[in-house]
Design a protein around this motif. Sequence first.
Motif, PDB file in Angstrom:
ATOM      1  N   ASP A 120       8.838 -64.523 -33.207  1.00  0.00           N
ATOM      2  CA  ASP A 120       9.012 -63.997 -31.854  1.00  0.00           C
ATOM      3  C   ASP A 120      10.429 -64.291 -31.345  1.00  0.00           C
ATOM      4  OD1 ASP A 120       7.632 -62.945 -29.293  1.00  0.00           O
ATOM      5  OD2 ASP A 120       8.675 -64.775 -28.665  1.00  0.00           O
ATOM      6  N   LEU A 121      10.888 -65.517 -31.624  1.00  0.00           N
ATOM      7  CA  LEU A 121      12.243 -65.904 -31.197  1.00  0.00           C
ATOM      8  C   LEU A 121      13.276 -65.007 -31.881  1.00  0.00           C
ATOM      9  CD1 LEU A 121      13.660 -68.257 -29.527  1.00  0.00           C
ATOM     10  CD2 LEU A 121      14.067 -69.320 -31.723  1.00  0.00           C
ATOM     11  N   THR A 122      13.080 -64.788 -33.170  1.00  0.00           N
ATOM     12  CA  THR A 122      14.023 -63.960 -33.944  1.00  0.00           C
ATOM     13  C   THR A 122      14.128 -62.552 -33.358  1.00  0.00           C
ATOM     14  OG1 THR A 122      13.371 -65.195 -35.891  1.00  0.00           O
ATOM     15  CG2 THR A 122      14.595 -63.186 -36.294  1.00  0.00           C
ATOM     16  N   SER A 123      12.984 -62.045 -32.874  1.00  0.00           N
ATOM     17  CA  SER A 123      12.961 -60.664 -32.382  1.00  0.00           C
ATOM     18  C   SER A 123      13.792 -60.483 -31.110  1.00  0.00           C
ATOM     19  CB  SER A 123      11.520 -60.228 -32.123  1.00  0.00           C
ATOM     20  OG  SER A 123      11.006 -60.952 -31.017  1.00  0.00           O
ATOM     21  N   ARG A 124      14.201 -61.596 -30.495  1.00  0.00           N
ATOM     22  CA  ARG A 124      14.993 -61.489 -29.269  1.00  0.00           C
ATOM     23  C   ARG A 124      16.490 -61.363 -29.556  1.00  0.00           C
ATOM     24  NH1 ARG A 124      12.322 -66.443 -25.861  1.00  0.00           N
ATOM     25  NH2 ARG A 124      10.149 -65.940 -26.286  1.00  0.00           N
ATOM     26  N   TRP A 125      16.856 -61.561 -30.796  1.00  0.00           N
ATOM     27  CA  TRP A 125      18.272 -61.469 -31.156  1.00  0.00           C
ATOM     28  C   TRP A 125      18.490 -60.292 -32.100  1.00  0.00           C
ATOM     29  CZ3 TRP A 125      16.898 -66.132 -29.141  1.00  0.00           C
ATOM     30  CH2 TRP A 125      17.845 -66.786 -28.345  1.00  0.00           C
ATOM     31  N   LEU A 126      19.734 -59.904 -32.244  1.00  0.00           N
ATOM     32  CA  LEU A 126      20.049 -58.799 -33.159  1.00  0.00           C
ATOM     33  C   LEU A 126      19.552 -59.143 -34.556  1.00  0.00           C
ATOM     34  CD1 LEU A 126      23.702 -57.634 -32.408  1.00  0.00           C
ATOM     35  CD2 LEU A 126      21.580 -56.483 -31.848  1.00  0.00           C
ATOM     36  N   ARG A 127      19.130 -58.117 -35.270  1.00  0.00           N
ATOM     37  CA  ARG A 127      18.556 -58.351 -36.604  1.00  0.00           C
ATOM     38  C   ARG A 127      19.569 -59.106 -37.492  1.00  0.00           C
ATOM     39  NH1 ARG A 127      17.211 -54.989 -41.182  1.00  0.00           N
ATOM     40  NH2 ARG A 127      18.572 -53.381 -40.359  1.00  0.00           N
ATOM     41  N   GLY A 128      19.131 -60.174 -38.068  1.00  0.00           N
ATOM     42  CA  GLY A 128      19.975 -60.933 -38.989  1.00  0.00           C
ATOM     43  C   GLY A 128      20.842 -61.991 -38.329  1.00  0.00           C
ATOM     44  N   SER A 129      20.957 -61.951 -37.003  1.00  0.00           N
ATOM     45  CA  SER A 129      21.905 -62.882 -36.385  1.00  0.00           C
ATOM     46  C   SER A 129      21.381 -64.322 -36.333  1.00  0.00           C
ATOM     47  CB  SER A 129      22.291 -62.416 -34.976  1.00  0.00           C
ATOM     48  OG  SER A 129      21.153 -62.282 -34.170  1.00  0.00           O
ATOM     49  N   LEU A 130      20.069 -64.516 -36.526  1.00  0.00           N
ATOM     50  CA  LEU A 130      19.549 -65.887 -36.583  1.00  0.00           C
ATOM     51  C   LEU A 130      19.366 -66.363 -38.027  1.00  0.00           C
ATOM     52  CD1 LEU A 130      16.884 -66.065 -33.711  1.00  0.00           C
ATOM     53  CD2 LEU A 130      19.099 -67.147 -33.812  1.00  0.00           C
ATOM     54  N   SER A 131      19.538 -65.442 -38.972  1.00  0.00           N
ATOM     55  CA  SER A 131      19.301 -65.831 -40.374  1.00  0.00           C
ATOM     56  C   SER A 131      20.310 -66.889 -40.819  1.00  0.00           C
ATOM     57  CB  SER A 131      19.372 -64.606 -41.285  1.00  0.00           C
ATOM     58  OG  SER A 131      20.654 -64.029 -41.184  1.00  0.00           O
ATOM     59  N   GLY A 132      21.499 -66.851 -40.229  1.00  0.00           N
ATOM     60  CA  GLY A 132      22.520 -67.843 -40.574  1.00  0.00           C
ATOM     61  C   GLY A 132      22.177 -69.241 -40.096  1.00  0.00           C
ATOM     62  N   TYR A 133      21.172 -69.353 -39.252  1.00  0.00           N
ATOM     63  CA  TYR A 133      20.766 -70.668 -38.727  1.00  0.00           C
ATOM     64  C   TYR A 133      19.319 -70.985 -39.097  1.00  0.00           C
ATOM     65  CZ  TYR A 133      24.850 -69.330 -36.078  1.00  0.00           C
ATOM     66  OH  TYR A 133      26.097 -68.889 -35.744  1.00  0.00           O
ATOM     67  N   THR A 134      18.838 -70.317 -40.133  1.00  0.00           N
ATOM     68  CA  THR A 134      17.450 -70.496 -40.556  1.00  0.00           C
ATOM     69  C   THR A 134      17.397 -71.233 -41.884  1.00  0.00           C
ATOM     70  OG1 THR A 134      16.879 -68.440 -39.442  1.00  0.00           O
ATOM     71  CG2 THR A 134      15.289 -69.251 -41.054  1.00  0.00           C
ATOM     72  N   ASN A 135      16.493 -72.176 -41.975  1.00  0.00           N
ATOM     73  CA  ASN A 135      16.316 -72.919 -43.218  1.00  0.00           C
ATOM     74  C   ASN A 135      14.831 -73.179 -43.411  1.00  0.00           C
ATOM     75  OD1 ASN A 135      16.340 -75.941 -44.629  1.00  0.00           O
ATOM     76  ND2 ASN A 135      17.921 -74.572 -45.367  1.00  0.00           N
ATOM     77  N   GLY A 137      12.269 -71.350 -43.235  1.00  0.00           N
ATOM     78  CA  GLY A 137      11.379 -70.749 -42.242  1.00  0.00           C
ATOM     79  C   GLY A 137      11.554 -71.249 -40.821  1.00  0.00           C
ATOM     80  N   LYS A 138      12.418 -72.245 -40.625  1.00  0.00           N
ATOM     81  CA  LYS A 138      12.627 -72.756 -39.264  1.00  0.00           C
ATOM     82  C   LYS A 138      14.036 -72.406 -38.777  1.00  0.00           C
ATOM     83  CE  LYS A 138       9.437 -76.631 -39.326  1.00  0.00           C
ATOM     84  NZ  LYS A 138       9.303 -78.088 -39.314  1.00  0.00           N
ATOM     85  N   ILE A 139      14.138 -72.214 -37.470  1.00  0.00           N
ATOM     86  CA  ILE A 139      15.441 -71.870 -36.886  1.00  0.00           C
ATOM     87  C   ILE A 139      16.034 -73.124 -36.253  1.00  0.00           C
ATOM     88  CG2 ILE A 139      16.599 -70.434 -35.158  1.00  0.00           C
ATOM     89  CD1 ILE A 139      14.245 -68.429 -35.588  1.00  0.00           C
ATOM     90  N   TYR A 140      17.326 -73.338 -36.525  1.00  0.00           N
ATOM     91  CA  TYR A 140      17.963 -74.583 -36.085  1.00  0.00           C
ATOM     92  C   TYR A 140      19.147 -74.362 -35.130  1.00  0.00           C
ATOM     93  CZ  TYR A 140      15.281 -76.990 -39.713  1.00  0.00           C
ATOM     94  OH  TYR A 140      14.275 -77.510 -40.479  1.00  0.00           O
ATOM     95  N   GLY A 141      19.416 -73.113 -34.801  1.00  0.00           N
ATOM     96  CA  GLY A 141      20.573 -72.883 -33.929  1.00  0.00           C
ATOM     97  C   GLY A 141      20.367 -71.668 -33.051  1.00  0.00           C
ATOM     98  N   ILE A 142      20.886 -71.738 -31.834  1.00  0.00           N
ATOM     99  CA  ILE A 142      20.834 -70.597 -30.916  1.00  0.00           C
ATOM    100  C   ILE A 142      22.253 -70.035 -30.825  1.00  0.00           C
ATOM    101  CG2 ILE A 142      20.501 -69.948 -28.486  1.00  0.00           C
ATOM    102  CD1 ILE A 142      17.880 -70.430 -30.020  1.00  0.00           C
TER     103      ILE A 142
END
Lengths: 426, 294
Positions: A120-135, A137-142
Amino acid sequence: MGAKREVGLWLVVLILLLGTIPVARGQQQITLSYWHHIHKPANDLEARLITEFESRSPGVRVQVTLIEDADLNTKLLTAMAGGAGPDIFNLFDGFFTSYVTSGFLAPVDLQVFQAPSYGDLTSRWLRGSLSGYTNRGKIYGIPSELSSYGFWINAKHFQESGLNADKDAPRTWEDVARVGQKLARFKGNTLVRKGYAQSWRFPVRYLIIFDAMLRQAGGQIFNAEGTQVLLPSQPTRKALQTWVDFVRRSRIDDPALGGGKRAEEEFGAGLASMMGSAGSWFLPLLKEQYPSVAPDARVIPYPRFRGGPDIASDVYGYAWMVNAHGANQKAAWRFAEFMSSHQRDYINIGIFHPRLGWFDTPEAKNYPYFQLWVSELSKGSYTPRVVRLEEAAAVIGRMIERASIDGADVAKSIDEARQELQKVLR
Amino acid sequence: MDLLRLRYPQRIALAGLLFTLPAIIFFAIFFFYPMVQAFFMSLTDWSLLRPPRFVGLANYAGLFSDAVFRRSVAVTALYVAGVCGGAIPGALIFAVLLRSAHRLHAFFEAAYFLPTVVSLVVVSILWKFLLQRLGLVNLILGGLGVEPLAWLASSSWSQLAMIIVTVWRFFGYFVVLFLSGLAGIPREYEEAAAIDGAAPLQVFVKVTLPLLGPVLLLTLVVGVINAVQMFVPQYVVTRGGPADSTRVLVLLIYETAFRYLRMGEAAAMSIVLLQLLVLFTIAQFRLFGRVEPL
């Protein structure tokens, strides 16, 4: 004791008692330590936002530490390793891997962001823009910024040199050499105005620019997993030779001129007619710090190689990350949530937020060269992901300097870099 | 223990031990213990981020196949030779001239010692500006008809630039050492040689210089150790570049440890550096230490 003195004494006691009321109510004072790199427009904006955050969050105070961009990672890593890192920090995405694999980062507090899941959090940002902060399956950066370098030209210098900034603006690296020769100015045999300023001395800059040129030439420094060195290759030789030729053949750049200034500072100071080391964030800085050059500055797409693929400059970002060993993680994520919710304020300082909908706001659309920035962002690749990015960047920098400044053989220089990079990856 | 029952030599030894005990404790805690720690660290693979892992002598073996380390040793050797080769003879000549200059003695004393007391970071920033392509040094050279030099953007010139900055920094300190040495040489020796017909240069080479032997040795040892430990100008002015040309060993150790978090390798480099310094100091004492003290 006189009556007046007694009244005064009681007043003092009363004031002291009043001062202890919040503590008596059990309200704890939290001081959030926040580290950010020095970038005046962002620092000024955040100082204002922090005041607002503090007024909305009773009992929370934010203590900001500003550090030179080139030194932030070193200081932060050392502080984190010593258990003295800040509660929250804003960091270049290329360093994410080393922090997350070291267990320094706390995953995003979904409750704070009122998100039922990471999806759900990922869907609020542009596609792929949170992948650089994902490890795992968890997101570590906004994300706080998404950038790529544009190519900056000084229209006045073009005009002075009998060129037209619209028609003669370089589209390829070959054009950069040709046009740059017309723009460069010499005094005797000494270059006194660069046709094109490359970024010298700053390892991560070397990496970002060289990686883009290499991808445009059809190569890569590392494989996608960041586990294997892909040098040497024909594209590597082409990219490095191009860099070297700007210094030694067409002589449109000279690392000696500028004396350690960044390329954008040289451009702002009028010491360079073209520069490719700054993103959308540079425009407000240019207007504020170099008002005489700002009206003549134009931004054009990053050059490509003639006949090569349509790849723009590397894409990079910054994000708010929270210390996994910090005592105030909840408050830190609240702070990140507050800052990222003010994404519209950041457009005034040229910082693009990859939040969904942000690119559709009138503020964003009215930002100078908006379509160009968006187009370039969509055509760039992310900066390589390796655990020891800074060390890898230093190796690339040495390779470039050996060949460009010392005149070392390009192939030999690449081979030395390959050996050093293999050690970095071990 | 009944101190009164001790014999006189034992009491003297005990008193000596007690007097030196604070210094011994200080040395043990702040010098010896870190050195031992560094040695054990050099036998590990440690990134500060995870617990250290014992790797035996792998860090030492890796150093000698590491091109960056080898380059750094060469850069350091050239730098130390340049600094000592420039500063020591220069300071000696200046001190001898200063001894005979009575009028401006006070002015020179203040002038030459000033760089020694100024913060090294300030000195480095100052020289960074002076050595720019369009800086004062090139401006002066331009007045003499010399093309501007790439002091900070050429591998060869930047090495020379670092040597110049450091010589400028050490010069005053060495002059003080030589002046104190010269003050201990009775003028009668030189006057006697002059009466016997020796030329001023002969007096200096045959009389003054041999008598300055212990001071020369001290200056050389101090100069080498100081130059080897120097890394502020390289860090502030060139950041070790261009192309590693000013990346001296101490700067490489700093970067390896705190920028790249390779603590084991950095510790191994430190131990190698320590060994080189000890060997070099012993060699200096062997070569120059036979001179009779004044």
